[in-house]
Design an enzyme around this catalytic site. Structure first.
Site, PDB file in Angstrom:
ATOM      1  N   LYS A 213      55.468  33.912  45.794  1.00 16.91           N
ATOM      2  CA  LYS A 213      55.096  34.026  44.269  1.00 16.91           C
ATOM      3  C   LYS A 213      55.087  35.888  44.407  1.00 16.91           C
ATOM      4  CE  LYS A 213      51.340  32.799  42.135  1.00 16.91           C
ATOM      5  NZ  LYS A 213      50.535  33.806  42.242  1.00 16.91           N
ATOM      6  N   ASN A 214      53.912  35.871  45.422  1.00 17.14           N
ATOM      7  CA  ASN A 214      53.496  37.436  45.337  1.00 17.14           C
ATOM      8  C   ASN A 214      54.622  38.461  45.838  1.00 17.14           C
ATOM      9  OD1 ASN A 214      51.724  36.210  43.823  1.00 17.14           O
ATOM     10  ND2 ASN A 214      50.360  36.541  45.809  1.00 17.14           N
TER      11      ASN A 214
ATOM     12  N   CYS B 284      40.175  37.422  34.290  1.00 22.02           N
ATOM     13  CA  CYS B 284      40.909  36.322  33.890  1.00 22.02           C
ATOM     14  C   CYS B 284      39.531  35.676  34.683  1.00 22.02           C
ATOM     15  CB  CYS B 284      42.107  36.101  34.806  1.00 22.02           C
ATOM     16  SG  CYS B 284      41.991  36.939  36.190  1.00 22.02           S
TER      17      CYS B 284
ATOM     18  N   ARG C 246      39.632  41.956  35.475  1.00 18.52           N
ATOM     19  CA  ARG C 246      41.098  42.926  36.847  1.00 18.52           C
ATOM     20  C   ARG C 246      41.103  44.319  35.886  1.00 18.52           C
ATOM     21  NH1 ARG C 246      43.488  38.569  38.632  1.00 18.52           N
ATOM     22  NH2 ARG C 246      44.896  39.535  40.743  1.00 18.52           N
TER      23      ARG C 246
ATOM     24  N   ASP D 247      42.914  35.475  48.328  1.00 14.43           N
ATOM     25  CA  ASP D 247      43.682  33.819  47.767  1.00 14.43           C
ATOM     26  C   ASP D 247      43.680  32.503  48.678  1.00 14.43           C
ATOM     27  OD1 ASP D 247      46.682  35.794  46.697  1.00 14.43           O
ATOM     28  OD2 ASP D 247      44.410  35.962  46.001  1.00 14.43           O
TER      29      ASP D 247
ATOM     30  N   ILE E  98      36.957  40.490  47.659  1.00 12.96           N
ATOM     31  CA  ILE E  98      37.613  41.531  46.809  1.00 12.96           C
ATOM     32  C   ILE E  98      37.658  41.034  45.091  1.00 12.96           C
ATOM     33  CG2 ILE E  98      39.931  41.868  46.466  1.00 12.96           C
ATOM     34  CD1 ILE E  98      39.882  42.121  49.079  1.00 12.96           C
TER      35      ILE E  98
ATOM     36  N   ARG F  11      51.437  26.973  38.185  1.00 15.92           N
ATOM     37  CA  ARG F  11      51.416  28.602  38.776  1.00 15.92           C
ATOM     38  C   ARG F  11      52.036  28.754  39.681  1.00 15.92           C
ATOM     39  NH1 ARG F  11      46.861  32.595  37.058  1.00 15.92           N
ATOM     40  NH2 ARG F  11      49.055  34.022  37.111  1.00 15.92           N
TER      41      ARG F  11
HETATM   42  C1  EPZ Z   1      47.533  40.599  43.741  1.00 14.02           C
HETATM   43  O1  EPZ Z   1      46.688  40.914  42.853  1.00 14.02           O
HETATM   44  C2  EPZ Z   1      47.769  39.891  43.975  1.00 14.02           C
HETATM   45  N1  EPZ Z   1      48.697  39.408  42.602  1.00 14.02           N
HETATM   46  C3  EPZ Z   1      46.567  38.519  43.986  1.00 14.02           C
HETATM   47  O2  EPZ Z   1      47.210  36.520  43.613  1.00 14.02           O
HETATM   48  C4  EPZ Z   1      45.657  38.864  45.022  1.00 14.02           C
HETATM   49  O3  EPZ Z   1      44.440  38.234  44.888  1.00 14.02           O
HETATM   50  C5  EPZ Z   1      45.588  40.454  45.287  1.00 14.02           C
HETATM   51  O4  EPZ Z   1      46.138  40.364  44.701  1.00 14.02           O
HETATM   52  C6  EPZ Z   1      43.946  40.859  46.206  1.00 14.02           C
HETATM   53  O5  EPZ Z   1      45.259  40.237  47.567  1.00 14.02           O
HETATM   54  C7  EPZ Z   1      49.474  38.996  42.475  1.00 14.02           C
HETATM   55  O6  EPZ Z   1      50.280  39.971  43.574  1.00 14.02           O
HETATM   56  C8  EPZ Z   1      50.502  39.283  42.038  1.00 14.02           C
HETATM   57  P1  EPZ Z   1      44.885  43.969  43.915  1.00 14.02           P
HETATM   58  P2  EPZ Z   1      46.310  42.527  42.268  1.00 14.02           P
HETATM   59  O7  EPZ Z   1      44.783  44.866  41.887  1.00 14.02           O
HETATM   60  O8  EPZ Z   1      46.977  43.062  42.797  1.00 14.02           O
HETATM   61  C9  EPZ Z   1      40.504  46.205  42.521  1.00 14.02           C
HETATM   62  C10 EPZ Z   1      47.061  34.836  43.552  1.00 14.02           C
HETATM   63  O9  EPZ Z   1      46.238  33.898  43.070  1.00 14.02           O
HETATM   64  N2  EPZ Z   1      41.046  46.918  41.289  1.00 14.02           N
HETATM   65  O10 EPZ Z   1      45.280  44.001  45.007  1.00 14.02           O
HETATM   66  O11 EPZ Z   1      45.967  42.446  40.960  1.00 14.02           O
HETATM   67  C11 EPZ Z   1      40.008  43.998  41.665  1.00 14.02           C
HETATM   68  O12 EPZ Z   1      39.074  44.001  41.220  1.00 14.02           O
HETATM   69  C12 EPZ Z   1      46.749  36.487  42.642  1.00 14.02           C
HETATM   70  O13 EPZ Z   1      48.146  34.400  44.055  1.00 14.02           O
HETATM   71  C13 EPZ Z   1      40.620  47.744  40.280  1.00 14.02           C
HETATM   72  O14 EPZ Z   1      39.873  48.361  40.836  1.00 14.02           O
HETATM   73  O15 EPZ Z   1      44.780  42.666  42.833  1.00 14.02           O
HETATM   74  C14 EPZ Z   1      40.089  43.724  43.033  1.00 14.02           C
HETATM   75  O16 EPZ Z   1      38.737  43.526  43.174  1.00 14.02           O
HETATM   76  C15 EPZ Z   1      45.056  36.410  42.249  1.00 14.02           C
HETATM   77  N3  EPZ Z   1      41.657  48.683  39.949  1.00 14.02           N
HETATM   78  C16 EPZ Z   1      40.873  44.492  44.391  1.00 14.02           C
HETATM   79  O17 EPZ Z   1      41.052  45.622  43.749  1.00 14.02           O
HETATM   80  C17 EPZ Z   1      42.919  48.790  39.703  1.00 14.02           C
HETATM   81  O18 EPZ Z   1      43.676  49.516  39.050  1.00 14.02           O
HETATM   82  C18 EPZ Z   1      42.804  43.997  44.757  1.00 14.02           C
HETATM   83  O19 EPZ Z   1      42.996  43.678  44.119  1.00 14.02           O
HETATM   84  C19 EPZ Z   1      43.221  47.184  40.695  1.00 14.02           C
HETATM   85  C20 EPZ Z   1      42.797  47.065  41.173  1.00 14.02           C
END
Ligand code: EPZ
Length: 420
Positions: free
Chosen positions: A22-23, A116, A121, A307, A329, A399
């Site tokens: 999915k990701n 969420c 996020r 995840d 995370i 999802r």
């Molecule tokens: C991706 O989300 C995945 N989703 C998430 O999977 C996964 O949990 C996450 O990466 C971490 O591995 C998809 O790929 C569609 P991040 P993403 O930006 O990219 C902080 C699932 O279950 N952050 O890597 O949105 C954030 O709050 C989903 O399939 C900022 O601070 O996650 C988090 O603490 C859930 N500022 C950390 O970084 C930003 O601009 C990592 O988030 C962006 C993120």
């Protein structure tokens, strides 16, 4: 609303095939906007999130077709650069449309995805990185509005307080394809899904090197041509099925997966006492008796994936001794703990940490899913809880898991989907 009714106590035995990731699929589908032509993406899982992405691409003016294993996206007729709130609020990952829209059309208007249950996020890393390429952003009535006259290559540090950002890295990769000169991304996310996106972009004619490491270089090009591509297997789904084998003291093989993408999980399962066998595109798990409690800390790839944290917690609820789960995370990603406690688990939560004291048994009852991976954790717990467990709000599960109950029933589980 649909729920899953699970009769606990079945030891799973047999082989399960993981679906496509999915990701990996979501940013790759967004990237098809970059070509202005017809791309075919194979192996995309039939999931609610994928359908949402296709709805948004259609709202932008793309022609989308989904036949069997193949999604065709024709992005020659894009008429809008606005991803509407009513669609974006359903799926946070829509934020990865920012990069391609800015790269192709010089503008993008995406509703701020909002938080969420797994936590706030933010998108500050996305915006800071794209600003470095020459994009101006403003926030207007809950929409991120980005505009650029010309994207120019730059050196960008993409780290945040929680490490790298997967979708921010995806956005920068896609935007930098059309930026003049060279873009260097430092502290890029190393996830396999980023490597898959980079491979797809390179197949379309991009010039990206270093994907999979923290330092990625992108040389801007004038145009990208449509390409056909098969996405990688879903490592989180594969890991979830291995944990289903572990929690039921079963003997499960997961086919169509990449063992190298699961190192952190496999290490922890071996440490807990499970027997792991790796094949070319498969992993088998056997765990006769009780497993030992082990500690995990979630980290960016190749660390233990956030995840799989909820699903691993379910396993630790029945392990011998105490285990400590530290969520680095998404520190609030513990909604599943309260529901596991309804099944009799002994879990204490502190700031971003869960302490789990293994119990002899869990007792089935009604529980409620709160988010995608929490729902998977509750299904796993239901497989082993005495009696019957009903997991409600199972749309969360749909999802991210294609036919989870069908796949688990094929190896001995007793799960039925009911209408509540
Ligand atoms: C991706 O989300 C995945 N989703 C998430 O999977 C996964 O949990 C996450 O990466 C971490 O591995 C998809 O790929 C569609 P991040 P993403 O930006 O990219 C902080 C699932 O279950 N952050 O890597 O949105 C954030 O709050 C989903 O399939 C900022 O601070 O996650 C988090 O603490 C859930 N500022 C950390 O970084 C930003 O601009 C990592 O988030 C962006 C993120």
């Amino acid at each position: 609303m649909e729920a899953l009714k699970i009769s606990g106590g079945q030891r799973l035995k047999g082989s399960i095939s993981a679906s496509g990731s999915k990701n990996a699929s979501l940013p790759i589908l967004a990237a098809t906007l970059l070509t202005g032509g017809k791309s075919r993406i194979y192996g995309v899982p039939r999931l609610r999130d994928i359908r949402m992405m296709l709805k948004i691409l259609t709202a932008l003016g793309a022609q989308v077709q989904w036949e069997d294993d193949c999604i065709t996206v024709d992005s020659s007729g894009i008429v809008s650069c606005t991803a509407p709130y009513e669609l974006v609020k359903e799926m946070r990952a829509s934020i990865c449309l920012l990069g391609p829209l800015l790269a192709c059309f010089g503008k993008a208007r995406i509703s701020l995805p909002g938080g969420c249950v797994i936590g706030d996020r933010p998108v500050d890393i996305h915006l800071k990185g794209l600003e470095k390429l020459g994009v101006d952003f403003k926030l207007v009535e809950g929409y991120i509005e980005g505009e650029t006259k010309r994207l120019a290559g730059a050196s960008i540090f993409l780290g945040g307080n929680f490490g790298s950002s997967v979708l921010a890295t995806a956005n920068l990769l896609m935007a930098a394809c059309f930026a003049s000169g060279e873009t260097i991304i430092e502290f890029a996310a190393c996830e396999p899904e980023i490597v898959d996106l980079a491979n797809f972009l390179n197949k379309m004619g991009a010039k990206i090197s270093g994907a999979g490491s923290h330092l990625i270089r992108i040389k801007g090009v004038k145009k990208l041509k449509p390409a056909d591509y098969r996405v990688i297997p879903d490592r989180i789904e594969a890991g979830t099925h291995l944990l289903a084998g572990a929690i039921t003291a079963g003997d499960v093989e997961v086919r169509n997966c990449v063992p190298e993408h699961l190192f952190a999980l496999l290490e922890k399962l071996v440490e807990a006492g499970a027997e792991i066998k790796k094949g070319k595109n498969k992993v088998s798990i056997k765990s006769g008796g009780k497993l030992k409690g082990v500690d995990i800390v979630t980290l960016p790839y190749p660390g233990f994936p956030t995840d799989l944290q909820a699903q691993f917690m379910s396993l630790m609820c029945l392990a011998e001794g105490t285990s400590v789960i530290t969520e680095k995370i998404f520190p609030e990603r513990f909604m599943h703990a309260a529901e596991l406690k309804r099944l009799g688990a002994d879990i204490t939560l502190q700031e971003g940490t869960a302490i789990i004291r293994g119990r002899e048994r869990l007792a089935g009852t009604r529980v409620m899913a709160s988010d995608l991976r929490a729902s998977a954790a509750l299904v796993l717990a239901g497989l082993v809880a005495d009696g019957e467990t009903v997991v409600s709000r199972i749309y969360h599960l749909d999802r991210g898991y294609q036919d989870m109950e069908g796949k688990l029933n094929a190896v001995g589980a007793k799960i039925t989907r009911i209408n509540e």
